[in-house]
Motif scaffolding. Structure first.
Motif, PDB file in Angstrom:
ATOM      1  N   PRO A  69       0.831  -1.193   0.000  1.00  0.00           N
ATOM      2  CA  PRO A  69       0.000   0.000   0.000  1.00  0.00           C
ATOM      3  C   PRO A  69       0.875   1.257   0.000  1.00  0.00           C
ATOM      4  CG  PRO A  69      -0.414  -1.381   1.959  1.00  0.00           C
ATOM      5  CD  PRO A  69       0.833  -1.878   1.304  1.00  0.00           C
ATOM      6  N   HIS A  70       0.344   2.334  -0.534  1.00  0.00           N
ATOM      7  CA  HIS A  70       0.918   3.654  -0.307  1.00  0.00           C
ATOM      8  C   HIS A  70      -0.128   4.489   0.406  1.00  0.00           C
ATOM      9  CE1 HIS A  70       4.561   3.140  -2.687  1.00  0.00           C
ATOM     10  NE2 HIS A  70       3.834   2.582  -3.640  1.00  0.00           N
ATOM     11  N   GLY A  71       0.336   5.509   1.093  1.00  0.00           N
ATOM     12  CA  GLY A  71      -0.587   6.402   1.773  1.00  0.00           C
ATOM     13  C   GLY A  71      -0.515   7.793   1.182  1.00  0.00           C
ATOM     14  N   TYR A  80       2.726  13.752   1.869  1.00  0.00           N
ATOM     15  CA  TYR A  80       3.666  12.631   1.929  1.00  0.00           C
ATOM     16  C   TYR A  80       2.940  11.303   2.005  1.00  0.00           C
ATOM     17  CZ  TYR A  80       2.880  12.206   6.988  1.00  0.00           C
ATOM     18  OH  TYR A  80       2.316  12.021   8.226  1.00  0.00           O
ATOM     19  N   CYS A  81       3.703  10.245   1.743  1.00  0.00           N
ATOM     20  CA  CYS A  81       3.200   8.874   1.862  1.00  0.00           C
ATOM     21  C   CYS A  81       3.314   8.447   3.319  1.00  0.00           C
ATOM     22  CB  CYS A  81       4.001   7.944   0.955  1.00  0.00           C
ATOM     23  SG  CYS A  81       3.643   6.190   1.225  1.00  0.00           S
ATOM     24  N   THR A  82       2.243   7.858   3.842  1.00  0.00           N
ATOM     25  CA  THR A  82       2.196   7.526   5.266  1.00  0.00           C
ATOM     26  C   THR A  82       2.636   6.102   5.577  1.00  0.00           C
ATOM     27  OG1 THR A  82      -0.126   7.097   4.825  1.00  0.00           O
ATOM     28  CG2 THR A  82       0.405   9.145   5.974  1.00  0.00           C
ATOM     29  N   ASP A  83       2.762   5.266   4.561  1.00  0.00           N
ATOM     30  CA  ASP A  83       3.043   3.846   4.795  1.00  0.00           C
ATOM     31  C   ASP A  83       4.481   3.569   4.397  1.00  0.00           C
ATOM     32  OD1 ASP A  83       3.265   0.963   4.208  1.00  0.00           O
ATOM     33  OD2 ASP A  83       1.099   0.925   4.545  1.00  0.00           O
ATOM     34  N   PHE A  84       5.280   3.057   5.308  1.00  0.00           N
ATOM     35  CA  PHE A  84       6.724   2.887   5.054  1.00  0.00           C
ATOM     36  C   PHE A  84       6.930   1.823   3.980  1.00  0.00           C
ATOM     37  CE2 PHE A  84      11.122   2.880   5.418  1.00  0.00           C
ATOM     38  CZ  PHE A  84      11.526   3.881   6.280  1.00  0.00           C
ATOM     39  N   CYS A  85       6.982   2.279   2.711  1.00  0.00           N
ATOM     40  CA  CYS A  85       6.825   1.390   1.567  1.00  0.00           C
ATOM     41  C   CYS A  85       8.133   0.939   0.957  1.00  0.00           C
ATOM     42  CB  CYS A  85       5.957   2.074   0.516  1.00  0.00           C
ATOM     43  SG  CYS A  85       6.516   3.739   0.120  1.00  0.00           S
ATOM     44  N   SER A  86       9.221   1.617   1.253  1.00  0.00           N
ATOM     45  CA  SER A  86      10.513   1.224   0.671  1.00  0.00           C
ATOM     46  C   SER A  86      11.592   1.929   1.464  1.00  0.00           C
ATOM     47  CB  SER A  86      10.599   1.659  -0.795  1.00  0.00           C
ATOM     48  OG  SER A  86      10.799   3.058  -0.856  1.00  0.00           O
ATOM     49  N   LEU A 144      13.292   4.234   0.483  1.00  0.00           N
ATOM     50  CA  LEU A 144      13.203   5.662   0.191  1.00  0.00           C
ATOM     51  C   LEU A 144      11.797   6.200   0.442  1.00  0.00           C
ATOM     52  CD1 LEU A 144      15.577   5.700  -2.892  1.00  0.00           C
ATOM     53  CD2 LEU A 144      16.061   6.437  -0.549  1.00  0.00           C
ATOM     54  N   HIS A 145      11.122   5.554   1.386  1.00  0.00           N
ATOM     55  CA  HIS A 145       9.778   6.015   1.770  1.00  0.00           C
ATOM     56  C   HIS A 145       9.801   7.462   2.266  1.00  0.00           C
ATOM     57  CE1 HIS A 145       6.242   6.473   4.345  1.00  0.00           C
ATOM     58  NE2 HIS A 145       7.086   6.739   5.318  1.00  0.00           N
ATOM     59  N   GLN A 146      10.822   7.807   3.015  1.00  0.00           N
ATOM     60  CA  GLN A 146      10.858   9.186   3.550  1.00  0.00           C
ATOM     61  C   GLN A 146      10.981  10.211   2.422  1.00  0.00           C
ATOM     62  OE1 GLN A 146       9.512   8.787   6.555  1.00  0.00           O
ATOM     63  NE2 GLN A 146      10.860  10.298   7.508  1.00  0.00           N
ATOM     64  N   GLU A 147      11.504   9.773   1.276  1.00  0.00           N
ATOM     65  CA  GLU A 147      11.612  10.667   0.120  1.00  0.00           C
ATOM     66  C   GLU A 147      10.286  10.777  -0.638  1.00  0.00           C
ATOM     67  OE1 GLU A 147      13.917   8.694   1.217  1.00  0.00           O
ATOM     68  OE2 GLU A 147      15.732   9.900   1.299  1.00  0.00           O
ATOM     69  N   MET A 148       9.323   9.953  -0.258  1.00  0.00           N
ATOM     70  CA  MET A 148       8.067   9.934  -1.011  1.00  0.00           C
ATOM     71  C   MET A 148       7.189  11.081  -0.519  1.00  0.00           C
ATOM     72  SD  MET A 148       5.815   6.631  -2.000  1.00  0.00           S
ATOM     73  CE  MET A 148       4.430   6.809  -3.127  1.00  0.00           C
ATOM     74  N   GLN A 149       7.396  12.248  -1.089  1.00  0.00           N
ATOM     75  CA  GLN A 149       6.772  13.480  -0.626  1.00  0.00           C
ATOM     76  C   GLN A 149       6.553  14.406  -1.802  1.00  0.00           C
ATOM     77  OE1 GLN A 149      10.007  15.182   1.895  1.00  0.00           O
ATOM     78  NE2 GLN A 149      10.220  16.633   0.205  1.00  0.00           N
TER      79      GLN A 149
HETATM   80 CU1  CUA Z   1       4.795   5.015  -0.480  1.00  0.00          CU
HETATM   81 CU2  CUA Z   1       5.785   5.257   1.637  1.00  0.00          CU
END
Ligand code: CUA
Ligand code: K7E
Length: 661
Positions: free
Chosen positions: A587-589, A623-629, A631-636
């Motif tokens: 999932p992504h948030g 930002y994306c709320t679900d720690f997806c990878s 580089l999740h913190q970069e997902m913004q």
């Molecule tokens: Cu998509 Cu975290």
């Protein structure tokens, strides 16, 4: 024939048993992660003799949380909360634009309910793992949860009902689920003095067609005397075609019920021959009443909920249809009513009774044929107690509430006041074992324990009060469940675990019947959401007056677009996000600063929409709320908001290339 889960007994090859059991043992409590289970098998495999190991899903009602809780057994570990009648910010249920319509009622948007009884769909009287249903008690509703996706897919409001407690008990082939009214009110509801209760306030027993997903409908409602109809269970085997409902307050009192509704020595179990009701209606009996109630369901292709207002309901009265409803006198203010696996015995839990009365189906039929009536109330014959009773279980504990069965000839009844589970033998009515529980047990659950073929290995006691069992957590202490081994002659306490909300009832099913048919993701090519983007190339922004539709995608680890300009104060912004992933468990948030809603949690292949009304010019990150990878913190990303009336042009992009209309 229902596929029966492999209980290990059939596995004679030791090698096969070891491999299979290795995988299962790891999944205890983490069921749903087949991949993870297989990977862990080598490290964690423990030899469990064939026939000794069983794994189950336990579905607990969330009571006043309005949700359904999924746990593994025997681990007691929490696997998931499935939001049903309540908004659930963890995944945006009841907040995302696609799910809002699921909580629409004739009273408007009602984002909460009190959910008491999960009920698995059945085929031939055995849980089949397709769906689980649950009732909303407060604003009367019933819901279907799909066990491929573990999502609520349908909610039907019940008209002519005030308090849908005795619900949604299901018939052996899931043809009907029922909804009975806890509170009687004038029907149709109207302004009158509460003191005019007697004779004017009525209850209803609704029969809802349940077997066609997306098309739940009320087949008919039976108008009943103004008692409180509490719980129900369907007949099976010889009693197939009958539904049994408990009632209390046959005194028809409207105030201080704890005293006034406890005066009569016996209340009633209502036995309904629903095939007889069908036949009467086919011949034109009953009437169609105007009514307003909603039918909501998730449209699979658009992935969006649709709410439809229904305008009429079929109502039939016992006087319209002889031989449809009978009353079985039952001591005293009965609560649960449970039918044994053979379908012969109907057990009622009389909260204030000193014995557990067990009615015999055969005796009931004989009494009906002999017209062995005490009296007739509003067209409902009252059979004599002596003519229908099969036996009374003496010394059954104080405050008996609910009973389940192990399939080996024993019944287990909860005693709320004396805080114990009492095991007794069907036929001799003798208590053979008892075990204390901590404390004040309400329902109990044996997987399949209300079906034709219980998996009689474990019992879960669902306790109201825990006192000293867990670390204290302020004024409110956790409710608790206790796992009890019932495979031997004597019950053995195995485990305590806390629960979510207030679980009233629960249902259990062998894991195999659910885990092998899981939705892993939604195919993008099947996604017909009106604002889907099936690739990054389809992303765009559409302005329609002050509405701005951002058609967006997410994939590890960026949004497209992630830079947006040209939004103005006064705009309503809709972020329609399609998760482009086509793999399980990615999932992504999406969360937007200041949005008066929750995050979105978007499953692979799904589109979900977040509404945002920015209130001041500035730059707003999302930002994306679900720690997806990694580089999740970069997902913004950033949205620029300009003043009302600004001429900043709408433009958007990811990676430095801007697009415009
Ligand atoms: Cu998509 Cu975290
Ligand atoms: Cu006994 Cu609502 Cu089924 Cu609670 S009910 S315990």
């Amino acid at each position: 024939m229902i596929p029966r889960p492999n209980r290990g007994i059939a596995m004679t090859g030791a090698a096969l048993a070891l491999v299979t059991i290795g995988v299962y043992a790891c999944q205890s409590g983490s069921t749903g992660g087949v991949g993870a289970g297989s990977m862990m098998a080598a490290a964690e495999a423990v030899y469990v003799p064939p026939g000794e190991y069983d794994e189950f899903y336990a579905f607990m009602s969330g009571g006043f949380s309005g949700n359904l809780t999924v746990m593994g057994l025997p681990s007691g570990r929490l696997l998931k909360q499935v939001p049903v009648f309540s908004q659930y910010p963890e995944n945006g249920w009841g907040y995302s634009q696609e799910t809002l319509a699921m909580l629409q009622t004739s009273h408007g948007f009602v984002p909460w309910d009190d959910a008491h009884h999960p009920e698995l769909s059945m085929t031939d009287g055995v849980p089949d793992g397709r769906w689980i249903f649950i009732n909303g008690n407060n604003t009367p509703r019933v819901a279907r949860i799909d066990l491929n996706s573990f999502e609520t897919t349908e909610i039907l409001e019940i008209p002519n009902s005030a308090g849908n407690h005795g619900s949604p008990f299901i018939t052996p082939n899931s043809d009907y689920l029922v909804a009975s009214t806890r509170f009687s009110v004038p029907i149709p509801n109207r302004d009158m003095s509460i003191e005019e209760y007697r004779g004017n306030f009525k209850g209803t027993l609704s029969f809802v067609r349940a077997n066609d997903p997306g098309n739940m409908e009320i087949a008919f409602q039976i108008l009943m005397p103004g008692y409180d109809y509490d719980l129900a269970h369907a007949g099976k085997g010889p009693s197939d075609g009958w539904m049994f409902f408990t009632s209390y307050n046959s005194e028809e009192e409207h105030t201080l019920l704890e005293i006034n509704a406890s005066r009569r020595d016996k209340d009633f179990v209502a036995a309904v021959d629903y095939r007889r009701a069908e036949a009467c209606i086919a011949e034109g009996a009953g009437r169609t009443m105007p009514a307003r109630y909603t039918h909501n369901h998730m449209d699979e292709t658009t992935q969006s909920a649709v709410s439809e207002m229904m305008t009429e309901v079929r109502v039939i009265e016992p006087t319209d249809c002889s031989d449809m409803v009978y009353f079985l006198p039952t001591p005293k203010s009965p609560h649960g009513v449970d039918v044994d696996p053979t379908g012969q015995y109907i057990v009622a839990g009389g909260k204030l009774a000193t014995v557990i009365p067990v009615h015999s189906f055969d005796k009931m039929i004989a009494a009906i044929e002999a017209e062995d009536y005490e009296e007739v109330i509003d067209g409902i014959p009252v059979l004599t107690y002596e003519s229908v009773i099969a036996g009374e279980v003496a010394n059954a504990g104080l405050g008996p509430l609910h009973t389940e069965f192990d399939g080996r000839g024993y019944a287990y009844t909860t005693a709320f006041i004396s805080s114990e589970i009492v095991k007794w033998e069907i036929g001799t009515w003798q208590v053979v074992d008892r075990i204390p529980v901590y404390y004040s047990v309400g329902h109990l659950m044996i997987p399949g324990g209300d079906s034709r073929e219980p998996w009689g290995k474990y019992l879960v006691a669902l306790n109201k009060i825990t006192k000293d069992r867990y670390l204290p957590t302020g004024p409110e202490l956790a409710h608790s469940a206790q796992l009890i081994d019932i495979s031997g002659d004597q019950m053995r306490l195995l485990l305590d675990f806390p629960t979510q909300g207030e679980p009233h009832y629960a249902q259990g099913i062998a894991a195999d019947l659910v885990m092998n048919d899981q939705t892993q993701f939604y195919a993008l090519e099947d996604n017909e959401h009106p604002w889907v983007a099936r690739s990054e190339g389809e992303t765009r922004i559409v302005r329609d007056g002050n509405q701005v539709h951002v058609v967006m995608t997410s994939i590890r680890s960026h949004f497209t677009p992630d830079n947006i300009e040209g939004i103005r104060v006064g705009d309503e912004v809709y972020f329609h996000v399609t998760n482009l992933e086509q793999d399980w468990d990615v999932p992504h948030g999406l969360a937007m600063i200041g949005a008066e809603t929750s995050e979105l949690l978007i499953m692979p292949g799904q589109t979900r929409t977040l509404r945002w009304v920015p209130d001041a010019p500035g730059i707003y990150p999302f930002y994306c709320t679900d720690f997806c990878s990694a580089l999740h913190q970069e997902m913004q990303g950033y949205a620029r908001v300009s003043p009302r009336g600004s001429s900043v042009a709408l433009r958007w992009g990811t990676g430095g290339t801007w697009n415009t209309n």
